[in-house]
Design an enzyme around this catalytic site. Structure first.
Site, short mmCIF file in Angstrom:
data_model
loop_
_atom_site.label_atom_id
_atom_site.label_comp_id
_atom_site.label_asym_id
_atom_site.label_seq_id
_atom_site.Cartn_x
_atom_site.Cartn_y
_atom_site.Cartn_z
N ILE A 86 0.85 -1.19 0.00
CA ILE A 86 0.00 0.00 0.00
C ILE A 86 0.89 1.24 0.00
O ILE A 86 1.83 1.34 0.80
CB ILE A 86 -0.92 0.01 1.23
CG1 ILE A 86 -1.90 -1.18 1.16
CG2 ILE A 86 -1.70 1.32 1.32
CD1 ILE A 86 -2.75 -1.34 2.38
N LEU A 87 0.61 2.17 -0.90
CA LEU A 87 1.41 3.38 -0.97
C LEU A 87 0.98 4.35 0.13
O LEU A 87 -0.21 4.45 0.47
CB LEU A 87 1.24 4.04 -2.34
CG LEU A 87 1.73 3.24 -3.53
CD1 LEU A 87 1.47 3.99 -4.83
CD2 LEU A 87 3.22 2.92 -3.40
N HIS A 103 -6.35 -3.44 -11.95
CA HIS A 103 -6.93 -4.46 -11.08
C HIS A 103 -7.73 -5.44 -11.92
O HIS A 103 -8.44 -5.04 -12.85
CB HIS A 103 -7.84 -3.81 -10.04
CG HIS A 103 -8.28 -4.75 -8.96
ND1 HIS A 103 -7.45 -5.16 -7.94
CD2 HIS A 103 -9.46 -5.38 -8.75
CE1 HIS A 103 -8.11 -5.99 -7.15
NE2 HIS A 103 -9.33 -6.15 -7.62
#
Length: 226
Positions: A86-87, A103
């Site tokens: 996760i950024l 995605h």
């Protein structure tokens, strides 16, 4: 020149696709200027073999300063986030509008999982349509505004490996289109349009429309990416 950076954790299939698309002139005036990974992976090997600068960064750091520093040095116009991390909100806010993700589902369905797991969950659920979404990266995982979505019918007898191959190809085409939309800032104009393209015997609905290059119908083109 459009400068593209990939954040990677895995096989680098999308990286290979975009590199080949640039080489063939399907994306003009563009270059992959860097690959940032969180681990040693096949994407790293591909980048090294093709003289693309590679950096391995610690994504577990608070606010991800090493990732930030490297991205600022590379000065990208588009960042493709395929990394299995996760950024941080700092990275997202700094590069908002330039960060995109692919995605393997029609979001918001089956969000929050990585790679082929989204397709596997969709098939287990019994859906009649699977698909892909290219979206802007936001603070919440898989919640950013969609740029391109593609719907793929599940045909009787479709099994996971073969269908995943189709989903991968559709995702690559969607990713290329998403990049072009950001580059030309034409998302609003094309939002109401769509196109139907056959991919490996499946008629796929894309919204907004995508370009259909002859290479996409050539099996040897896709085999190069494996």
């Amino acid at each position: 020149m459009l400068r593209i950076v990939f954040l990677c954790s895995g096989g680098g299939g999308n990286l290979r696709f975009i590199a080949e698309a640039i080489r063939l002139g399907l994306i003009v005036d563009a270059e992959i200027c860097g690959v940032i990974t969180d681990r040693e992976c096949p994407a790293v090997l591909f980048a090294r073999q093709n003289n693309i600068p590679v950096s391995e960064c610690d994504f577990s750091e608070k606010d991800q300063p090493s990732v930030m520093t490297r991205l600022l040095d590379l000065d990208p116009g588009i960042i493709v986030s395929n990394v299995h991390k996760i950024l941080s909100s700092v990275v997202v806010n700094t590069f908002r509008g330039k960060l995109i993700n692919l995605h393997y589902s029609l979001l918001p369905a089956f969000g929050g999982v990585i790679g082929a797991k989204a397709l596997s969950q969709a098939l287990d659920y019994g859906v009649q349509l699977v698909g892909t979404t290219v979206h802007l990266v936001d603070d919440i995982v898989d919640s950013g505004s969609p740029l391109v979505q593609a719907a793929i019918p599940v045909i009787g007898g479709d099994e996971m490996p073969a269908l995943m191959d189709i989903v991968f190809r559709v995702g690559c085409i969607s990713l290329l289109t998403g990049m072009q939309l950001i580059r030309t800032d034409s998302r609003t104009e094309l939002k109401a349009l769509r196109s139907l393209i056959e991919v490996s015997g499946h008629l796929v609905l894309f919204n907004p429309p995508v370009a259909s290059f002859p290479e996409f119908q050539c099996e040897s083109f896709w085999q190069l990416l494996k």
